[in-house]
Design a protein around this motif. Sequence first.
Motif, PDB file in Angstrom:
ATOM      1  N   VAL A 134     -19.356  -1.031 -53.202  1.00 57.97           N
ATOM      2  CA  VAL A 134     -20.717  -1.242 -53.672  1.00 57.97           C
ATOM      3  C   VAL A 134     -20.950  -0.453 -54.962  1.00 57.97           C
ATOM      4  O   VAL A 134     -20.363   0.615 -55.177  1.00 57.97           O
ATOM      5  N   ILE A 135     -21.784  -1.003 -55.806  1.00 55.54           N
ATOM      6  CA  ILE A 135     -22.273  -0.326 -57.003  1.00 55.54           C
ATOM      7  C   ILE A 135     -23.731   0.009 -56.736  1.00 55.54           C
ATOM      8  O   ILE A 135     -24.550  -0.894 -56.507  1.00 55.54           O
ATOM      9  N   VAL A 136     -24.062   1.284 -56.714  1.00 53.92           N
ATOM     10  CA  VAL A 136     -25.403   1.746 -56.370  1.00 53.92           C
ATOM     11  C   VAL A 136     -26.157   2.060 -57.662  1.00 53.92           C
ATOM     12  O   VAL A 136     -25.754   2.940 -58.421  1.00 53.92           O
ATOM     13  N   LEU A 137     -27.248   1.353 -57.897  1.00 55.87           N
ATOM     14  CA  LEU A 137     -28.080   1.563 -59.075  1.00 55.87           C
ATOM     15  C   LEU A 137     -29.396   2.175 -58.606  1.00 55.87           C
ATOM     16  O   LEU A 137     -30.195   1.519 -57.930  1.00 55.87           O
ATOM     17  N   SER A 138     -29.610   3.432 -58.965  1.00 53.07           N
ATOM     18  CA  SER A 138     -30.734   4.185 -58.417  1.00 53.07           C
ATOM     19  C   SER A 138     -31.697   4.643 -59.488  1.00 53.07           C
ATOM     20  O   SER A 138     -31.301   4.954 -60.619  1.00 53.07           O
TER      21      SER A 138
END
Length: 344
Positions: A134-138
Motif C-alpha cells: 500500500v501507498i499511504v498518503l496522509s
Amino acid sequence: MLPPRFIRRLVLAPMVLVLTVVAVITLPIWLVVVTAASLRLPVPQRRGTRLVWFALAWLTLESMALVASLGLWVAAGLGGRLNKDEYQERHYDLIQWFLSKVYTVAVRIFHLSVEIDEPTPTSDELSRRLTRPVIVLSRHAGPGDSFLLIYHLLARYGRRPRIVMKAALQFDPSLDVVINRLPNAFVPRKTAESGIIAEISRLSSDMDADDALVIFPEGGNFTPKRRWRAILRLQQKGLTEEASRARKMHYLLPPRPGGAIAAIDACPAADVVFVAHTGLDDLITLGDIWRRLPVRAEIKAKWWRVQAADVPRDRETQTRWLFDQWEEIDAWIAENRPAPAART
C-alpha cells in the motif's frame, strides 16, 4: 549541519544515555522550575509537569532502544548481517516496541485517545490488508502525527512502513540508528524535488505484500502562511485550476503530486490509502505545546482505500484525483475538528 555518521554514533548516542541519567537525578529541580514557570501564565497550568514526565519517559525509552540496537548490531556479526530478513524483522519489532511504549505513556500523561474510522471489514477488505503493498498518503499536521501513523501501521495493521524523512531527524540517535538500517530515506533540507522523487521511487519499487510506503504530499505542517505561499506558487507556475481548488481548502496545504505519482508508477500493484486526522492541529511548535496543550489529547482519524485497479494512470488525471481526495479530507476535518477545549 548534520555531523558525519561516525560522529553521531560516537557522540550523540552516548550523550542520550548521559542525559537520561542527568534527567533522572535532576528531576525534582525540573519539576520545581516548570511549576514556577507555569505560575506566570494567566491561569496556573499543570502542563509543564506533564511535559517533564513525558520528556523523561522519552529519554529513557531512547536509551533502551539504543542499547537494544547495539545488541542487534553485535548479534548480526558486528553489523554484517543487518540486511538479512531476520534482523530486519527484529528492527521492525524494536520500532513497534518503542512506539507502543511512547503511546502508552502519552495515554497516561496526556490522556491521549485515538478514534479511527476505517473501512467496513468485509471479506474483500480483510483479504487485501496483508496481501498487497500500500501507498499511504496522509495529511501532515503536528509533530506527533508521523509517530502515531507509523505506530498504527505496525501494531494495528501489521505493516512494515517505509518513509522519506528530513535528514535533520537523524539528530535523534535512536531514530538515526534504527531507521538507517531499514528501507527508508533521509533527505537533506535543500534536496531538489527530483532527488526526493527518486528516493520515493526507489522505496516503492520493491515493496512486498506487507510493506507500506508513507508519504505526506503537503510537504510540511499546515499553517495559514504556508497555505497562501503554496497557492501563490501554483499561480506562478500557471496552474490556475490547482490554485483555485487550493483556495477552497481551509485546513490543508495543496498536495504536491510528484511524490505520490512516482510511488504509484513505481509500484502499480499497490493500493492507495488516504489518511485524514485532526485533534492536535495547532500544536506545531514547543511554544504552541506550552500554551495550548489540552486537558485531554483527543485525535480522530479516518482512512479509506482505493484499489490499484481504480487508481488513475495518466499524470493529469492523477493530479485531479489527488486534489479530489484532498478536498474530501478537508471537508472531513471541517466536520470533525474539535471545538476549543478547557486547558490545564
